[in-house]
Design a protein around this motif. Structure first.
Motif, short mmCIF file in Angstrom:
data_model
loop_
_atom_site.label_atom_id
_atom_site.label_comp_id
_atom_site.label_asym_id
_atom_site.label_seq_id
_atom_site.Cartn_x
_atom_site.Cartn_y
_atom_site.Cartn_z
N LEU A 150 0.86 -1.17 0.00
CA LEU A 150 0.00 0.00 0.00
C LEU A 150 0.91 1.23 0.00
O LEU A 150 1.74 1.38 0.89
N PRO A 151 0.78 2.11 -0.99
CA PRO A 151 1.71 3.24 -1.09
C PRO A 151 1.51 4.26 0.04
O PRO A 151 0.45 4.33 0.66
N PHE A 152 2.54 5.06 0.28
CA PHE A 152 2.51 6.15 1.26
C PHE A 152 3.61 7.13 0.86
O PHE A 152 4.53 6.76 0.10
N HIS A 251 -0.86 1.41 14.45
CA HIS A 251 -0.02 2.50 13.98
C HIS A 251 0.42 2.19 12.54
O HIS A 251 0.41 1.04 12.11
N ALA A 252 0.85 3.23 11.83
CA ALA A 252 1.35 3.05 10.47
C ALA A 252 2.40 4.11 10.16
O ALA A 252 2.40 5.20 10.74
N VAL A 253 3.31 3.76 9.25
CA VAL A 253 4.25 4.73 8.71
C VAL A 253 3.50 5.56 7.67
O VAL A 253 2.99 5.01 6.68
N THR A 254 3.43 6.86 7.89
CA THR A 254 2.71 7.74 6.97
C THR A 254 3.62 8.67 6.18
O THR A 254 3.14 9.43 5.34
N ALA A 255 4.93 8.61 6.43
CA ALA A 255 5.88 9.39 5.64
C ALA A 255 7.28 8.84 5.88
O ALA A 255 7.59 8.37 6.99
N VAL A 256 8.09 8.88 4.84
CA VAL A 256 9.50 8.51 4.91
C VAL A 256 10.33 9.75 4.68
O VAL A 256 10.03 10.56 3.79
N HIS A 257 11.38 9.92 5.46
CA HIS A 257 12.25 11.09 5.34
C HIS A 257 13.59 10.68 4.74
O HIS A 257 14.10 9.59 5.01
N GLY A 258 14.14 11.58 3.94
CA GLY A 258 15.38 11.32 3.25
C GLY A 258 15.17 11.40 1.75
O GLY A 258 14.05 11.21 1.26
N SER A 259 16.24 11.68 1.03
CA SER A 259 16.14 11.76 -0.44
C SER A 259 16.98 10.68 -1.10
O SER A 259 16.46 9.84 -1.83
N ASP A 260 18.29 10.66 -0.82
CA ASP A 260 19.15 9.62 -1.38
C ASP A 260 19.08 8.33 -0.59
O ASP A 260 19.46 7.27 -1.09
N ARG A 261 18.58 8.41 0.64
CA ARG A 261 18.51 7.25 1.51
C ARG A 261 17.57 7.55 2.66
O ARG A 261 17.43 8.70 3.07
N PRO A 394 -6.88 -4.54 5.41
CA PRO A 394 -6.70 -3.08 5.41
C PRO A 394 -8.02 -2.34 5.54
O PRO A 394 -9.01 -2.67 4.89
N GLY A 395 -8.03 -1.34 6.41
CA GLY A 395 -9.21 -0.51 6.56
C GLY A 395 -9.32 0.51 5.43
O GLY A 395 -8.31 0.90 4.84
N PRO A 396 -10.51 0.96 5.10
CA PRO A 396 -10.67 1.88 3.97
C PRO A 396 -9.97 3.23 4.16
O PRO A 396 -9.66 3.92 3.19
N GLY A 397 -9.69 3.60 5.40
CA GLY A 397 -9.10 4.90 5.65
C GLY A 397 -7.63 5.02 5.33
O GLY A 397 -7.07 6.12 5.45
N TRP A 398 -6.99 3.93 4.89
CA TRP A 398 -5.56 4.03 4.62
C TRP A 398 -5.27 5.01 3.47
O TRP A 398 -4.16 5.56 3.39
N VAL A 399 -6.23 5.26 2.58
CA VAL A 399 -5.97 6.19 1.48
C VAL A 399 -5.77 7.61 1.99
O VAL A 399 -5.25 8.47 1.26
N ASP A 400 -6.15 7.89 3.26
CA ASP A 400 -5.91 9.21 3.82
C ASP A 400 -4.43 9.44 4.12
O ASP A 400 -4.04 10.58 4.44
N TRP A 401 -3.59 8.38 4.04
CA TRP A 401 -2.15 8.58 4.18
C TRP A 401 -1.59 9.34 2.98
O TRP A 401 -0.54 9.96 3.06
N LEU A 402 -2.26 9.25 1.86
CA LEU A 402 -1.68 9.66 0.59
C LEU A 402 -1.76 11.17 0.38
O LEU A 402 -2.72 11.83 0.79
N VAL A 414 2.98 7.04 -11.95
CA VAL A 414 1.66 7.69 -11.92
C VAL A 414 1.36 8.12 -10.49
O VAL A 414 1.30 7.27 -9.59
N PRO A 415 1.14 9.42 -10.24
CA PRO A 415 0.85 9.87 -8.87
C PRO A 415 -0.64 9.75 -8.53
O PRO A 415 -1.49 9.55 -9.40
N VAL A 416 -0.93 9.92 -7.25
CA VAL A 416 -2.30 9.85 -6.76
C VAL A 416 -3.18 10.87 -7.47
O VAL A 416 -4.34 10.59 -7.82
#
Length: 494
Positions: A150-152, A251-261, A394-402, A414-416
């Motif tokens: 599931l993308p984030f 809980h869920a990871v809703t963002a990743v930080h870093g560019s090259d890594r 997966p609950g339907p609300g996971w798309v709110d991460w995007l 292709v973006p959201v």
């Protein structure tokens, strides 16, 4: 040479010649496929076992690369002793000529054989993708599964890998995705992955589970008749606690930080529908993220043959099978994850059960008494698998991460925002229409990675897989199918 054309009775173009068809062709040499092949051979069936891997074992029993000089991965591994016994029986049957084992053979389509009945399997073999054709009176599909993602925001940053991918790196390459690896997503695989990474020397700051483990409390009866599974989970949890690995459920990871890594992630609490709760975000430093939301049955070969499917408790599509592993198409059986994700123990049971039934069908012999014990044990394990699927759906609300910029289809970038535009402004109401308007799902993976996300954004359940080919194949191999000549044109004699 075990793969020589003369031994297998093939012409230079890989077409079936006058060779005697095997009683059973098994696609996949993981736990389900290998046990099915061995069990059927025990009962007098001649078997051809084809597998895309170089050695039997599938994803669960991955082997280190030979050049590493290691016998087994240095990670916790369940059922290895039992698996070794099955491998020994495979070697015995190969020596006796009852099983023909074809490693590094990727079956890309299966066709019914009109003249004599049975099935014709078309495969490519080795790095040179040599065309190979195998004939069999009956067919068993043990094609396994692949990870559901599931993308984030930030999931394309280097250092983000699939949870199963991290385990595969460790088992086959003896390498870690990072030194400080956060494990996130949903499903029982997360605990096993975290335990493997920690045992191999990685620091695992937390296991971030989107579901609530309290969901199992509604199925205490199922847990009671499967005490081994509860103990297994407790053992993994206790091992992680000893290594000071935090378990963050809901809980869920809703963002990743870093560019090259990857340099860290943001983790948020979820409500019961998997929507992030505002104000609950926390930053956790890490240099890698292993994330996955369970597995999806791999069904291309089965659906192309018309096998009926069912919707499982976690929303994925699996084969509809009867109590003896038969599909809706006569002459085709299946075992393992293709019938619904259930783990290695269920796969071993289903492989044996299918082997018994194939032998009964081909030889008209009476089913041994052990078959009915396998049926009962399989029912208990399948009930537990359904409990797991329901708990981690997966609950339907996971798309709110995007966010609008979050990439949905990695192959076509292709973006959201493009998917939502296709749905909200252009009227797309299913995955196929979104695909036509945005190219989401037209890339190398053919939608395996992005299909759940595209379907969710379109407001639909992911559709059953419908692909005429299970993997990319050379045009020359397509041209050699019955009904075409060497140039790919219609064959008048076909």
């Amino acid at each position: 040479m075990p793969n020589s054309p003369s031994e297998h009775g093939r012409s230079e173009h890989g077409r079936a010649t006058g060779e005697q068809p095997a009683g059973l062709a098994v696609v996949g040499a993981g736990p389900a496929g290998l046990t099915a092949a061995v069990t059927a051979a025990d009962l007098g069936v001649t078997v051809t076992l084809l597998d895309a891997g170089d050695r039997p074992g599938g994803q669960y029993h991955r082997h280190p690369a030979p050049e590493l000089g290691a016998r087994t991965p240095g990670v916790p591994h369940l059922k290895r002793r039992a698996w070794t016994r099955w491998e020994q029986r495979l070697r015995h049957h190969r020596s006796a000529g009852r099983i023909r084992y074809l490693p590094a053979h990727h079956v890309w389509t299966v066709l019914p054989e009109a003249e004599e009945g049975g099935w014709v399997l078309h495969a490519v073999a080795g790095e040179e993708e040599r065309a190979v054709t195998v004939r069999a009176r009956s067919l068993l599909l043990a094609t396994g599964a692949y990870e559901r993602q599931l993308p984030f925001p930030g999931w394309t940053v280097p250092g983000v890998v699939g949870a199963g991918g991290a385990q595969a790196m460790l088992k086959s390459g003896l390498v870690l995705p990072g030194r400080r690896v956060l494990v996130a997503g949903s499903g029982p695989l997360l605990l096993a992955v975290a335990a493997s990474l920690a045992a191999a020397g990685a620091t695992v700051p937390a296991v971030v589970e989107a579901a609530a483990y309290t969901a199992y409390a509604d199925r205490l009866g199922t847990l009671a008749v499967n005490p081994g599974k509860a103990l297994e989970g407790a053992r993994l949890g206790a091992g992680l606690a000893r290594r000071a690995v935090r378990l963050l459920s809901r809980h869920a990871v809703t963002a990743v930080h870093g560019s090259d890594r990857v340099t860290g992630v943001t983790v948020q609490r979820l409500d019961s529908a998997w929507r992030p709760v505002p104000g609950t975000g926390r930053h956790i430093p890490c240099d890698a993220l292993a994330v996955g939301h369970g597995l999806v049955p791999q069904l291309e070969l089965a659906t192309a043959l018309g096998c009926a499917v069912r919707r499982t408790a976690d929303g994925t599509v699996a084969l509809a099978l009867d109590a003896r592993q038969r599909t809706s198409v006569p002459g085709i059986w299946s075992a393992g994850e293709a019938g619904g994700i259930g783990g290695v123990e269920l796969a071993l049971l289903e492989g044996q059960l299918a082997g018994h039934d194939v032998a009964h069908e081909l030889h008209g012999t009476q089913l041994p008494p052990r078959t009915w014990r396998l049926v009962r044990r399989r029912a208990r394990r399948r009930a537990f698998a359904d409990t797991m699927a329901a708990a981690h759906r997966p609950g339907p609300g996971w798309v709110d991460w995007l966010t609008p910029e979050t990439v949905v289809c990695r192959c076509e970038e292709v973006p959201v925002a493009e998917v939502r535009e296709a749905v909200e402004r252009l009227g797309a109401d299913d995955s196929r229409t979104v695909k036509l308007l945005t190219r989401a799902g037209m890339g190398w993976c053919q939608g395996r990675m992005c299909a759940p996300a595209v379907a969710a954004l379109a407001g639909r359940e992911p559709p059953p897989e419908s692909r005429p080919l299970s993997c990319p194949v050379l045009l020359g191999n397509l041209a050699r199918l019955p009904g075409t000549d060497a140039s790919g044109r219609g064959d008048p004699a076909g």
